[in-house]
Design a protein around this motif. Sequence first.
Motif, PDB file in Angstrom:
ATOM      1  N   ASP A   1       3.083   7.901  -1.326  1.00 17.31           N
ATOM      2  CA  ASP A   1       1.760   7.487  -1.810  1.00 17.31           C
ATOM      3  C   ASP A   1       1.268   6.323  -0.958  1.00 17.31           C
ATOM      4  O   ASP A   1       1.991   5.332  -0.775  1.00 17.31           O
ATOM      5  N   TYR A   2       0.026   6.439  -0.499  1.00 12.70           N
ATOM      6  CA  TYR A   2      -0.543   5.383   0.338  1.00 12.70           C
ATOM      7  C   TYR A   2      -1.945   5.048  -0.155  1.00 12.70           C
ATOM      8  O   TYR A   2      -2.804   5.937  -0.303  1.00 12.70           O
TER       9      TYR A   2
ATOM     10  N   GLY B   1       4.853  22.126  -0.812  1.00 10.47           N
ATOM     11  CA  GLY B   1       4.337  20.762  -0.699  1.00 10.47           C
ATOM     12  C   GLY B   1       2.828  20.762  -0.654  1.00 10.47           C
ATOM     13  O   GLY B   1       2.175  21.813  -0.700  1.00 10.47           O
ATOM     14  N   PHE B   2       2.249  19.565  -0.578  1.00 10.57           N
ATOM     15  CA  PHE B   2       0.800  19.453  -0.468  1.00 10.57           C
ATOM     16  C   PHE B   2       0.422  18.113   0.144  1.00 10.57           C
ATOM     17  O   PHE B   2       1.205  17.152   0.171  1.00 10.57           O
ATOM     18  N   LEU B   3      -0.824  18.050   0.635  1.00 12.60           N
ATOM     19  CA  LEU B   3      -1.477  16.830   1.088  1.00 12.60           C
ATOM     20  C   LEU B   3      -2.701  16.629   0.198  1.00 12.60           C
ATOM     21  O   LEU B   3      -3.487  17.564   0.003  1.00 12.60           O
ATOM     22  N   ARG B   4      -2.889  15.416  -0.320  1.00 13.32           N
ATOM     23  CA  ARG B   4      -3.966  15.187  -1.302  1.00 13.32           C
ATOM     24  C   ARG B   4      -4.689  13.884  -1.008  1.00 13.32           C
ATOM     25  O   ARG B   4      -4.068  12.864  -0.703  1.00 13.32           O
ATOM     26  N   LEU B   5      -6.007  13.938  -1.127  1.00 12.13           N
ATOM     27  CA  LEU B   5      -6.852  12.761  -1.011  1.00 12.13           C
ATOM     28  C   LEU B   5      -7.629  12.627  -2.320  1.00 12.13           C
ATOM     29  O   LEU B   5      -8.268  13.600  -2.767  1.00 12.13           O
TER      30      LEU B   5
ATOM     31  N   LYS C   1       0.796  -1.223   0.000  1.00 11.32           N
ATOM     32  CA  LYS C   1       0.000   0.000   0.000  1.00 11.32           C
ATOM     33  C   LYS C   1       0.834   1.281   0.000  1.00 11.32           C
ATOM     34  O   LYS C   1       0.334   2.329  -0.393  1.00 11.32           O
ATOM     35  N   LEU C   2       2.081   1.212   0.444  1.00 12.59           N
ATOM     36  CA  LEU C   2       2.886   2.418   0.628  1.00 12.59           C
ATOM     37  C   LEU C   2       4.107   2.415  -0.276  1.00 12.59           C
ATOM     38  O   LEU C   2       4.818   1.409  -0.376  1.00 12.59           O
ATOM     39  N   SER C   3       4.349   3.551  -0.949  1.00  9.14           N
ATOM     40  CA  SER C   3       5.591   3.762  -1.701  1.00  9.14           C
ATOM     41  C   SER C   3       6.115   5.155  -1.391  1.00  9.14           C
ATOM     42  O   SER C   3       5.344   6.094  -1.164  1.00  9.14           O
TER      43      SER C   3
ATOM     44  N   PHE D   1      -3.998   8.414  -0.794  1.00  8.39           N
ATOM     45  CA  PHE D   1      -3.473   9.609  -0.126  1.00  8.39           C
ATOM     46  C   PHE D   1      -2.071   9.871  -0.654  1.00  8.39           C
ATOM     47  O   PHE D   1      -1.268   8.956  -0.807  1.00  8.39           O
ATOM     48  N   LYS D   2      -1.780  11.135  -0.951  1.00  6.73           N
ATOM     49  CA  LYS D   2      -0.460  11.526  -1.445  1.00  6.73           C
ATOM     50  C   LYS D   2       0.031  12.735  -0.652  1.00  6.73           C
ATOM     51  O   LYS D   2      -0.742  13.659  -0.363  1.00  6.73           O
ATOM     52  N   ALA D   3       1.329  12.722  -0.319  1.00  3.70           N
ATOM     53  CA  ALA D   3       1.947  13.850   0.377  1.00  3.70           C
ATOM     54  C   ALA D   3       3.325  14.093  -0.216  1.00  3.70           C
ATOM     55  O   ALA D   3       4.041  13.141  -0.555  1.00  3.70           O
TER      56      ALA D   3
END
Length: 372
Positions: free
Chosen positions: A331-332, A364-368, A298-300, A340-342
């Motif tokens: 990326d999760y 930067g950013f936080l994205r759903l 799930k996570l990279s 979810f991306k950060a």
Amino acid sequence: MNIKSLLLGSAAALAAVSGAQAADAIVAAEPEPMEYVRVCDAFGTGYFYIPGTETCLKIGGYVRTEVGGRSDFDIDGLGRVQDGGYRTNTRAQLRLEAKSDTELGTLASRVTLRANTNDSSRGDDFYLEETYLELGGLRVGQFYNYFDTGLPGETVLHDAGPLGGLVDYQATDTLNNGIRYTFNGGAFMGYVGVDAFNSEAGWKTGSYVNADGDFVESNDDEIGVNGLVAAKLGGVSIDVFGGYEFDNEDGVIASTLTAEIGPGSLGVFGVYSTGPNRYWDYSEWTIGAEYAIKVSDKLSIAPGAQYWDKILPVAGDYEGGSAWRVGVTADYEITKDLAFKATVNYTDVDIDTGVAGDGDRWDGFLRLQRNF
């Protein structure tokens, strides 16, 4: 007449009457079978037949919400001061794709609608993104070129530079009306195309007087040609893009390499430009790389870095100055179709050609995002 004859006669009369009534009876027609939606697997997953036709339709898109931030960015002497802060944005995108087989090849069309809650250039209304029609390998409409086929992270910039676009030619991946022919041979593919830049400006020949009474000479040289060759061999993919723009009489060469190495995927992106043009106006050259490490299913995590040289476009050429950028993207996959991306990045700019000042910034950013 005996009893037996009477009974036989009565039975014959009743049979005759019943037969006449049966001939006149109204029989209700059976309902026609309902035509249910059929899955179309000729063009990949997600397609279904439009009822009553042999055309396959796919409906998809995403809903995205994010919050982004950046620090103050001040380069003395250039007058380009960007205040730090944050902003929020929600985006919705809806894409319709229709395909059918013909004697001339696959007939395809795409309509992409997008809206953002924070987009000063477009407003809040839906607008057209990639929208085109295609027959066989011939595509006509509004679409992106293959300048950058994608890297795994958010650090390397293929559609922006350390100073933005000083010439503001709407470079790189701006949507343009155009025509393209693509040859796809499986492991090898290529295309050639023509772009019509700044299509919203109106007619491209002659001159006219605008609403303010000013004499305006139309620019009919806002045309570009571009092409690409690409190959995929095992876990390695490489492409080379070339574009030339007739208004500025300059061009660009770009290449993207991706390879499966170790526990992740490596991506390298490079550009060389002969001068500022509508395909690239950010620097004379740049090179960047990102490596996406698969931590779990799930996570990279993808660290990345990029370097630009000669970042000041002056009088149709590039002068001095350089910049570098480092960052990391995570990326999760929360669940199927919800991710979810950060990302956080640091950019350092060095101006060294008669203009005093340096600058650096964090962003930067936080994205759903939910895909469907």
